[in-house]
Design an enzyme around this catalytic site. Sequence first.
Site, PDB file in Angstrom:
ATOM      1  N   THR A  67       0.833  -1.185   0.000  1.00 45.76           N
ATOM      2  CA  THR A  67       0.000   0.000   0.000  1.00 45.76           C
ATOM      3  C   THR A  67       0.878   1.250   0.000  1.00 45.76           C
ATOM      4  OG1 THR A  67      -1.934   1.041   1.029  1.00 45.76           O
ATOM      5  CG2 THR A  67      -0.282   0.114   2.519  1.00 45.76           C
ATOM      6  N   LYS A  71       3.604   1.257  -3.812  1.00 40.28           N
ATOM      7  CA  LYS A  71       3.042   0.493  -4.929  1.00 40.28           C
ATOM      8  C   LYS A  71       3.869   0.598  -6.209  1.00 40.28           C
ATOM      9  CE  LYS A  71      -1.739   0.475  -3.312  1.00 40.28           C
ATOM     10  NZ  LYS A  71      -3.157   0.691  -3.672  1.00 40.28           N
ATOM     11  N   ASP A 108      -6.100  -3.958  -7.506  1.00 37.19           N
ATOM     12  CA  ASP A 108      -6.817  -2.723  -7.196  1.00 37.19           C
ATOM     13  C   ASP A 108      -7.799  -2.331  -8.293  1.00 37.19           C
ATOM     14  OD1 ASP A 108      -5.852  -2.085  -4.669  1.00 37.19           O
ATOM     15  OD2 ASP A 108      -4.163  -0.924  -5.436  1.00 37.19           O
ATOM     16  N   GLY A 253     -14.655   3.519   0.268  1.00 38.77           N
ATOM     17  CA  GLY A 253     -13.618   2.632  -0.221  1.00 38.77           C
ATOM     18  C   GLY A 253     -13.672   1.205   0.293  1.00 38.77           C
TER      19      GLY A 253
END
Length: 279
Positions: A67, A71, A108, A253
Amino acid sequence: MTPTAHTRLALLLGDPVAHSRSPAIHNAAFRALGIDAVYLASRVAPDDLGDAVAGLRALGVLGANVTIPHKQAILPHLDALTPVAEAIGAVNTVVPQPDGTLLGTNTDAAGFFEPLRPHTRQLNGAEAVVFGAGGAARAVVYALLTEVRLARLTLVARAPAKATALADDFAQLDPRRLLAVLSNDDASAAVQGATLLVNATPLGMHGAYEAETPWPHAADFHAGQIAYDLVYTPAETRFLREAAARGATPLGGMAMLIGQAAEAFRLWTGRTMPEDLGF
């Protein structure tokens, strides 16, 4: 399940990680399926990322998530990338291979778009704005360019040069030249005209950023818009709160977090993550 000498380890590498819900999600899934594994969050400073990846190899981990802010920085430390990770230019999931190598992939993009599927018809032919130009923004741009047919996709960033580099990297996926880049000072009209607004920055996250928002001009929000915040802690960020107050539809999220986690879980274990664990 009590850890034993056979318990496998999965890790989250990031900075910060104290807010993360990933340990709760993965550990609940491990327990539900009787998998002898444990998931821990590890705060890794940027200068220590290479050592942390070496540690993944040495420990023989089940897998790892990546994270903010690692990334993109993790790419040169891995042995190979999947095509989707190569296209996005960012990794959020590391999958150890039988030969001991580390494969980087990105879950993601799929996790991001899943909550938008009911809105696909509304998004086709519409305009979208993405705030940010980091690893999360790259996954968002990839998903939007490959899943819907937008009229325009504008990147709004404090560092426009970084957003321009992102747009250049996606040129092959953008033959219609949908991508535009604006600084925060020049983006009001784009925000007002967008159907989809996505916060792909950490602004609004619990802790030092909680009082902040990627777009402080709340008067630009209105009904008919979808405001999507990739931040999931807190569940209602300032960005979502202010957009909803002006009539926009808010999306938090958590759905993206669960979606990307489920795909990582499948890659590590070969099993389907249960969907009814009350995350």
